[in-house]
Write a protein that holds these residues in place. Sequence first.
Motif, PDB file in Angstrom:
ATOM      1  N   ASP A 168      20.895  37.128 -37.255  1.00 33.15           N
ATOM      2  CA  ASP A 168      22.241  37.305 -36.706  1.00 33.15           C
ATOM      3  C   ASP A 168      22.267  38.372 -35.619  1.00 33.15           C
ATOM      4  N   VAL A 169      21.088  38.742 -35.113  1.00 30.65           N
ATOM      5  CA  VAL A 169      20.985  39.850 -34.159  1.00 30.65           C
ATOM      6  C   VAL A 169      20.507  39.339 -32.807  1.00 30.65           C
ATOM      7  N   GLU A 170      21.175  39.792 -31.742  1.00 32.61           N
ATOM      8  CA  GLU A 170      20.681  39.452 -30.413  1.00 32.61           C
ATOM      9  C   GLU A 170      19.579  40.436 -30.037  1.00 32.61           C
ATOM     10  N   GLU A 171      18.438  39.891 -29.714  1.00 33.94           N
ATOM     11  CA  GLU A 171      17.278  40.668 -29.281  1.00 33.94           C
ATOM     12  C   GLU A 171      16.973  40.283 -27.842  1.00 33.94           C
ATOM     13  N   ILE A 172      16.187  41.106 -27.176  1.00 32.88           N
ATOM     14  CA  ILE A 172      15.662  40.722 -25.860  1.00 32.88           C
ATOM     15  C   ILE A 172      14.204  40.330 -26.081  1.00 32.88           C
ATOM     16  N   ASN A 173      13.923  39.078 -25.799  1.00 34.76           N
ATOM     17  CA  ASN A 173      12.637  38.465 -26.101  1.00 34.76           C
ATOM     18  C   ASN A 173      11.793  38.338 -24.834  1.00 34.76           C
ATOM     19  N   LEU A 174      10.535  38.752 -24.941  1.00 33.06           N
ATOM     20  CA  LEU A 174       9.575  38.544 -23.863  1.00 33.06           C
ATOM     21  C   LEU A 174       8.984  37.153 -24.045  1.00 33.06           C
ATOM     22  N   GLY A 175       9.171  36.306 -23.055  1.00 36.34           N
ATOM     23  CA  GLY A 175       8.643  34.945 -23.129  1.00 36.34           C
ATOM     24  C   GLY A 175       7.933  34.591 -21.843  1.00 36.34           C
ATOM     25  N   TYR A 176       7.060  33.608 -21.895  1.00 37.01           N
ATOM     26  CA  TYR A 176       6.314  33.213 -20.709  1.00 37.01           C
ATOM     27  C   TYR A 176       5.853  31.777 -20.836  1.00 37.01           C
ATOM     28  N   ARG A 177       5.854  31.095 -19.727  1.00 33.31           N
ATOM     29  CA  ARG A 177       5.330  29.735 -19.608  1.00 33.31           C
ATOM     30  C   ARG A 177       4.647  29.655 -18.254  1.00 33.31           C
ATOM     31  N   LEU A 178       3.439  29.127 -18.249  1.00 31.11           N
ATOM     32  CA  LEU A 178       2.682  28.949 -17.007  1.00 31.11           C
ATOM     33  C   LEU A 178       2.217  27.509 -16.887  1.00 31.11           C
ATOM     34  N   ALA A 179       2.173  27.014 -15.658  1.00 31.22           N
ATOM     35  CA  ALA A 179       1.574  25.709 -15.410  1.00 31.22           C
ATOM     36  C   ALA A 179       0.138  25.738 -15.927  1.00 31.22           C
ATOM     37  N   ARG A 180      -0.287  24.658 -16.511  1.00 31.01           N
ATOM     38  CA  ARG A 180      -1.590  24.632 -17.190  1.00 31.01           C
ATOM     39  C   ARG A 180      -2.759  25.026 -16.278  1.00 31.01           C
ATOM     40  N   ARG A 181      -2.690  24.662 -15.004  1.00 31.46           N
ATOM     41  CA  ARG A 181      -3.809  24.996 -14.108  1.00 31.46           C
ATOM     42  C   ARG A 181      -3.944  26.502 -13.878  1.00 31.46           C
ATOM     43  N   TYR A 182      -2.950  27.273 -14.315  1.00 26.06           N
ATOM     44  CA  TYR A 182      -3.008  28.732 -14.170  1.00 26.06           C
ATOM     45  C   TYR A 182      -3.348  29.446 -15.482  1.00 26.06           C
ATOM     46  N   TRP A 183      -3.674  28.695 -16.516  1.00 23.59           N
ATOM     47  CA  TRP A 183      -4.051  29.291 -17.794  1.00 23.59           C
ATOM     48  C   TRP A 183      -5.435  29.949 -17.680  1.00 23.59           C
ATOM     49  N   ASN A 184      -5.677  30.898 -18.560  1.00 24.60           N
ATOM     50  CA  ASN A 184      -6.981  31.567 -18.698  1.00 24.60           C
ATOM     51  C   ASN A 184      -7.421  32.316 -17.438  1.00 24.60           C
ATOM     52  N   LYS A 185      -6.457  32.858 -16.713  1.00 28.32           N
ATOM     53  CA  LYS A 185      -6.756  33.660 -15.526  1.00 28.32           C
ATOM     54  C   LYS A 185      -6.161  35.066 -15.641  1.00 28.32           C
ATOM     55  N   GLY A 186      -5.573  35.374 -16.808  1.00 29.09           N
ATOM     56  CA  GLY A 186      -4.968  36.695 -17.009  1.00 29.09           C
ATOM     57  C   GLY A 186      -3.580  36.843 -16.394  1.00 29.09           C
ATOM     58  N   LEU A 187      -3.013  35.765 -15.884  1.00 32.31           N
ATOM     59  CA  LEU A 187      -1.717  35.853 -15.204  1.00 32.31           C
ATOM     60  C   LEU A 187      -0.553  36.085 -16.164  1.00 32.31           C
TER      61      LEU A 187
END
Length: 184
Positions: free
Chosen positions: A88-107
Amino acid sequence: MVQVCETERLILRRLSLDDVPELTEILSDPEVMKYSVNGVCDEAATRKFVEWCLSCYESHGVGPWALIDKKASELIGFCSAGPETVGDVEEINLGYRLARRYWNKGLASEAARAVLNYVFGEKLLNSVVVIIEPEHLASLKVAEKAGFSRFDVLEFHGRPVRLYRLTSEQWETLHNNAMHATSA
């Protein structure tokens, strides 16, 4: 476009409705959205998401920000400090989504650190959470690299998740320790 901050390889800026086609390409990928409670997004769902982002900027001063690859000058995903109701609590959430071709590059790690640097450095927030399913190993690594360590286990949208929290004080301590380590 309102730029929020930048890193060595990325520009973080506010999303706009002009981003909907490019962002739909990313958010319609089942692999990218595998751990999303909302699932795969078509263009209408992506437009609704961007409209929500625009309202977050107005109401909270933060939200999901576009990640622009400096070299290619293209949208490669988003990283956010956005509102999320946990229990019941509003939090500020850190979220991320990257295009698959940019995975595993530390971005994702680079973007997460930039967002935390911005929100804590500008004194916008006192704490940020990340909500991660335990089997999402890549996201767990990003969170750990960003400084999240302790977590509670809870249910979120019917799924067991880990809820990590990082306070501005913890961030400052981590940041100061890193500064001392590099200058030693």
